[in-house]
Design an enzyme around this catalytic site. Sequence first.
Site, PDB file in Angstrom:
ATOM      1  N   GLU A 249       0.855  -1.183   0.000  1.00 12.32           N
ATOM      2  CA  GLU A 249       0.000   0.000   0.000  1.00 12.32           C
ATOM      3  C   GLU A 249       0.897   1.241   0.000  1.00 12.32           C
ATOM      4  O   GLU A 249       1.939   1.259   0.672  1.00 12.32           O
ATOM      5  CB  GLU A 249      -0.870  -0.024   1.254  1.00 12.32           C
ATOM      6  CG  GLU A 249      -1.786   1.172   1.436  1.00 12.32           C
ATOM      7  CD  GLU A 249      -2.469   1.164   2.796  1.00 12.32           C
ATOM      8  OE1 GLU A 249      -3.610   1.620   2.877  1.00 12.32           O
ATOM      9  OE2 GLU A 249      -1.843   0.698   3.779  1.00 12.32           O
TER      10      GLU A 249
ATOM     11  N   CYS B  55      -4.344  -3.492   4.050  1.00 13.68           N
ATOM     12  CA  CYS B  55      -3.998  -2.986   5.383  1.00 13.68           C
ATOM     13  C   CYS B  55      -5.124  -3.168   6.407  1.00 13.68           C
ATOM     14  O   CYS B  55      -5.371  -4.270   6.881  1.00 13.68           O
ATOM     15  CB  CYS B  55      -3.584  -1.519   5.267  1.00 13.68           C
ATOM     16  SG  CYS B  55      -2.743  -0.868   6.733  1.00 13.68           S
TER      17      CYS B  55
ATOM     18  N   LYS C 113      -9.680   0.073  -2.151  1.00 14.83           N
ATOM     19  CA  LYS C 113      -9.897  -0.284  -0.743  1.00 14.83           C
ATOM     20  C   LYS C 113     -11.322   0.058  -0.328  1.00 14.83           C
ATOM     21  O   LYS C 113     -11.791   1.183  -0.533  1.00 14.83           O
ATOM     22  CB  LYS C 113      -8.883   0.472   0.121  1.00 14.83           C
ATOM     23  CG  LYS C 113      -8.867   0.076   1.596  1.00 14.83           C
ATOM     24  CD  LYS C 113      -7.740   0.826   2.301  1.00 14.83           C
ATOM     25  CE  LYS C 113      -7.618   0.428   3.764  1.00 14.83           C
ATOM     26  NZ  LYS C 113      -6.534   1.169   4.447  1.00 14.83           N
TER      27      LYS C 113
END
Length: 536
Positions: free
Chosen positions: A277, A388, A338
Site C-alpha cells: 500500500e 492494510c 480499498k
Amino acid sequence: MVAPPVAAPEPAPAIPRARRGFLRGVLPRLVLAAAGGFLLYLSVPPRTTWWLAPVAFAVLGVLLHGRRARAGFGLGLVWGLGFLTPLLRWTGEFVGLVAWLPLALVCALLVAVGTAAMARVSTLPGGPVWMALVWVADEALRSTVPFDGFPWPRVAFGQPEGWYLPLASVGGTPLIAFAVAVTGFGIAHLGRSWRLGVPLAVVPVLAGLALTPLVHTDATEGTAVIAAIQGNVPRAGLDFNSQRRAVLDNHVNRTLALAEDVKAGKVPRPDVVVWPENSSDIDPFRNADAAARIDQAARAIKAPIAVGAVVVDRGDGRPRNTVVLWDPDRGPIDTYTKRQLQPFGETMPYRSFFRIFSSTVDRAGTFLPGTDPKGFEVGKVRLAIDTCYEVAFDSVVRDSITAGANIIAIPTNNATFGYNEMTYQQLAMSRVRAVEHGKAVVVAATSGVSAIVQPDGSVTARTGMFTPDALVAELPLRGEATLATRLGPWPEWVMTALALGALAFSLTLTRRRARPTTPEPGVGEEDTDGGPAGEA
C-alpha cells in the site's frame, strides 16, 4: 515541685467506614482487574504467550461472578483499559495522546457494556457459557460501532498459533473468542463447581486440537510463485510520503534487483509481484514519469505487479486507495479500490467537531471507498486483495474470498506507526485469516514486516523493519472453501442471539424476584374487621 500530669496521646482518627470498605474491597478488585486486562495484552504478538489469554478471562470471571451490572461495568472498564491502553499505544506514535487514549477509552467503555451484561448472566445455570457468549456479542458490537467499528482488539487476533487456532477454520474469529473466553470462565468456576468448571476449561482446548486435521495446506489448484517487495521509506512517521518519489523509486529499484536475481537463477521468476500500500503515492494515471518507472519494473521482472497507489478520480477529484495490476506488456489492466477505509486517517468523521481538540485532524484524508470485492486474476492465480486495515474485518476478507480467490495478498503501509507492535499485530491477523479461509497469504509492507504465510498460519519467510527486501515463495493455490468461509457470519449471529436471550432471561428473572407477592387470604392476614381473615 510536683510535675504536671502527662496528657495521654490523642487516639488516631478512625478511618471512615466507607474508606475502609474501599481499601479492603474495591481497591484490590480494581488492581486485579487492571492486572487481568494487562495479561490479555501480554498474550498478543509479538509475544508468543497466547496461553495467557484464558488466564486473563479467568481473572475477569472471578471478578464478575454474582456482581451487579454497575459493578460489572466498572470492573470491566478497568480490565479493558488494562488490555487496550498498552495494545493501542501505536495509534499515538506520531500524534500523541489525543488519538491513543481516547480510542482506548472508547473501546474500554464498549468492553464495560459487555462485562455489565456478563455480571447479570454469571449466576444463571451454565453461567460461564453465557458469559463467553456475551463476550462474542460484545466483540460484534465493537466491530460495528462507532464509525463502522474497530475490530482490531479481537481476542482471536492474539491466537495466531497454539491450541485454539484450528477453530478458525470452522467458526472464524468468533469461535476462537468463544473458546478462549469459556476456557477462562471455566477455570474461574472451578472453585464453585468442579463438575461444570473442568469440562468448560478442557473441552475448548480438546476441540481445537481435534480440529487440527481440518486445516489443509494441499494445493488443490496447483502452485504459483509470488513475490512481495518491501522497498522501505526515507523515514518513519506521518510525513513518510513527503518524499513520494523516493518511496516509488525504492520499490522500483528493489524490483529491479529481484529481476537480476531471477536472471542469475538465484530465485524463480514470480507469476505475480505484490507491492505494498502507498508504494506509489504519485498517481500513475496522471503522472507519466511514475507510470514509466512502474512499467520499467514490470518489464524487468517480466510479471504483473500489484501496485499500491493513490489514484485521483478524474470525475470528482477525490482520491482512492487503489491497487493497480500493472502488466509488463499492456500496462495497467485492472484495479482494486480499498473498501474499508480507516477513520481519522483516510477519512475524518465530524472533522469540524474534532478540530476543536486538535488541528491534527486536518491531516486526515478525504478518500472514497471502493465497492467491488473482486481482486485480480493472473492465469491460474486468483488474488484476493485486502489492503492494510481491511484485514481486521471479517466480512471484508470473507467477501474477497467468496469472489473466487485462491490466495490472499495484504498490501499494507506501516511506516506511519514507526517501530512498534502494530505491524506484528497485523501480521497475526493475516495468520488467523490464512487458517480461517484455508489460503496462503502474502503480506507486502512498505517498511515491514512483510511475510509469507502458509494456509496453516505458519510463517515461512519474513523481513525485518525499515530495510529493503524481497520475499519469493512457491505457494499453494487453494480453491477449497473452509467451513468458516461457507458459514460466513452465522456463527457470530447465533452466538450473539443466544447471549441476548440469556441476558433477557436474566433480566426477566430478576424482575420476577423483585415483584412484591400478594399474601393469600387466611395466611396470617387480618381482615378489615380486625379479626383473623377467614373467620366469620
